[in-house]
Design an enzyme around this catalytic site. Sequence first.
Site, PDB file in Angstrom:
ATOM      1  N   CYS A 387       0.831  -1.203   0.000  1.00  0.00           N
ATOM      2  CA  CYS A 387       0.000   0.000   0.000  1.00  0.00           C
ATOM      3  C   CYS A 387       0.870   1.259   0.000  1.00  0.00           C
ATOM      4  O   CYS A 387       1.413   1.609  -1.032  1.00  0.00           O
ATOM      5  CB  CYS A 387      -0.985  -0.060   1.167  1.00  0.00           C
ATOM      6  SG  CYS A 387      -2.452   0.927   0.854  1.00  0.00           S
ATOM      7  N   HIS A 513      -3.554  -5.029   0.906  1.00  0.00           N
ATOM      8  CA  HIS A 513      -2.916  -5.543   2.125  1.00  0.00           C
ATOM      9  C   HIS A 513      -3.004  -7.068   2.157  1.00  0.00           C
ATOM     10  O   HIS A 513      -3.934  -7.626   2.745  1.00  0.00           O
ATOM     11  CB  HIS A 513      -3.622  -4.980   3.360  1.00  0.00           C
ATOM     12  CG  HIS A 513      -3.357  -3.523   3.571  1.00  0.00           C
ATOM     13  ND1 HIS A 513      -2.292  -3.074   4.329  1.00  0.00           N
ATOM     14  CD2 HIS A 513      -4.006  -2.430   3.132  1.00  0.00           C
ATOM     15  CE1 HIS A 513      -2.301  -1.757   4.346  1.00  0.00           C
ATOM     16  NE2 HIS A 513      -3.331  -1.332   3.622  1.00  0.00           N
ATOM     17  N   GLU A 515      -1.432  -9.079   3.896  1.00  0.00           N
ATOM     18  CA  GLU A 515      -1.240  -9.644   5.245  1.00  0.00           C
ATOM     19  C   GLU A 515      -2.560 -10.010   5.908  1.00  0.00           C
ATOM     20  O   GLU A 515      -2.604 -10.879   6.779  1.00  0.00           O
ATOM     21  CB  GLU A 515      -0.450  -8.675   6.132  1.00  0.00           C
ATOM     22  CG  GLU A 515      -1.137  -7.379   6.542  1.00  0.00           C
ATOM     23  CD  GLU A 515      -0.960  -6.234   5.547  1.00  0.00           C
ATOM     24  OE1 GLU A 515      -0.789  -6.519   4.342  1.00  0.00           O
ATOM     25  OE2 GLU A 515      -1.030  -5.058   5.957  1.00  0.00           O
TER      26      GLU A 515
HETATM   27  N1  GLN Z   1      -1.948   6.696   3.065  1.00  0.00           N
HETATM   28  C1  GLN Z   1      -2.126   5.996   1.847  1.00  0.00           C
HETATM   29  C2  GLN Z   1      -3.524   6.192   1.283  1.00  0.00           C
HETATM   30  O1  GLN Z   1      -4.411   6.611   1.960  1.00  0.00           O
HETATM   31  C3  GLN Z   1      -1.826   4.511   2.025  1.00  0.00           C
HETATM   32  C4  GLN Z   1      -2.726   3.826   2.994  1.00  0.00           C
HETATM   33  C5  GLN Z   1      -2.217   2.487   3.438  1.00  0.00           C
HETATM   34  O2  GLN Z   1      -1.029   2.208   3.358  1.00  0.00           O
HETATM   35  N2  GLN Z   1      -3.091   1.654   3.945  1.00  0.00           N
HETATM   36  O3  GLN Z   1      -3.769   5.890   0.144  1.00  0.00           O
END
Ligand code: GLN
Length: 544
Positions: A387, A513, A515
Amino acid sequence: MKIKLNNKVKYIFVTGGVLSSLGKGIAAASIGSLLECSGLRITLLKLDPYINIDPGTMNPLQHGEVFVTDDGAETDLDLGHYERFTKATMRRVNNITAGRIYHNVIQKERRGEYLGSTVQVIPHITDEIKSHIREVGKDVDVVICEVGGTVGDIESLPFLEAIRQFRFDVKSKNILYVHLTLVPYIKASGELKTKPTQHSVQKMREIGIQPDILLCRTEQKLANKLKEKIALFCNVEVDSVITAMDVKNIYEVPISLEKEGLAEIIVSKLGLSVEKPNLGPWERVVQGLSKPKSGEVDIAVVGKYVDLQDSYKSLTEALIHGGISNDVRVNIHWLDAGALEDGEGLSDLNRYNGILVPGGFGERGIEGKIKAIQYARENKVPFFGICLGMHCAVIEFARSVVQLRKANSAEFAPNTPDPVIDLLYDQDIKGDKGGTMRLGEYCCQLRKNSNAFKAYGVREVFERHRHRYEFNNRYRIQLEEAGLKFSGLSPNGNLVEIIELESHPWFLAGQFHPEFKSSPMEPHPLFAAFIAHSRLRKNGEHTE
Ligand code: GLN
């Protein structure tokens, strides 16, 4: 309120006493697993006594990670344990907070649904809680419901009152109260002490709940004499006083509780006739973790919340699962991204066999993460970005390889001339989060000739998201021509889900994600591949 009951469903309530962090979530998850291994269909529910509607807005440093479900709910991290320990899929309904309960009741009151009554904690709040508990039990044999907080907290009282009443709604043969307490070992006198447990059970009884089973968290096995004492003072059967020993690894808990005969006690008290749980799969997991045959790897996680590892709970577990699938021990080294910002300490990164940059929000530490990624790219260290980690990888590539020196994410630099990561107006956003977050499960299609496809072995995968910003398609051609590979895309091709590097042994970052979908029995393919490549790197076997 007229309540429709499914009398076949059994309910197990797990409460906690003495102090927090005794591992109630793991205990509930382990009970779920033992019952599942006995052939029962189970689900789990977490009741959280705080006023936030969900933990989505809470600082991970205070509350630990926010766990995201397939249906896009932002939930308590215990739901992560539930999914890792059992086959149950968690959804929005599997986590409810006091805030949500009050919100529902107030909305009903505004709609006039209480027909002029005075709306009160008893029965309106407690009815709302109870109807929620029943809601999750529709298609299962047993619901395991964990009440957050510690008995004695003001906040959890309405929940405890609701589960007290519940016994009369579903009849006592269909319900069990399991209470987790602490039996501390006092070094000075060389004794295990039962008083905190006695007091905690007294507190429960004051509320009107007599625990049926006590899980006694302890450093030392409880001798029979001590169990008898606890049984006598706490009014439980001696067989139902269970030693919940400290273990090296959380995945040992189901086996350790079963050694005490927990599954048998539960099923006999609930009048269920099932087989003894088959714990073979757990034994293999524990064996793999305690005696890995292929050595160890050292992984650097470059993040922001490295002081409280609960903020990266699922990530930590997924790395360990990656180790299980490669039969190696994974040593995780938490590096504060902020400390790498001035470039010092970068050369120390050569100690690690793989570098991972996890998800996150906000600007702090971004430049440090970008430097670590540059190091991984230039030195061919296996790299896994998640992400925000993908955002940083794109920024780094745009700056260093495509020479867009000011490339950035609009999240940190709204006025950047090159917002390679930006808010996309045509993204198809689910849910009603003000249209700002892409949450929950989305499909991603993989390019055949890619490391992503090699890892997953299928063309279409479904992964969970929690972010606002996306890869900016304006830069797709330019970056692709410079060697960035877009190996995973949304089915309509509009959203970049996975990037890789052409000229690197294993450099992969995803917008989602992974994970959240890893478990010890089914390690996530990307974590398995990342650890496999880190091992190759360690053994000097990496060729491009
Ligand atoms: N801050 C980034 C966004 O809002 C990534 C978010 C994250 O890593 N879950 O897109």
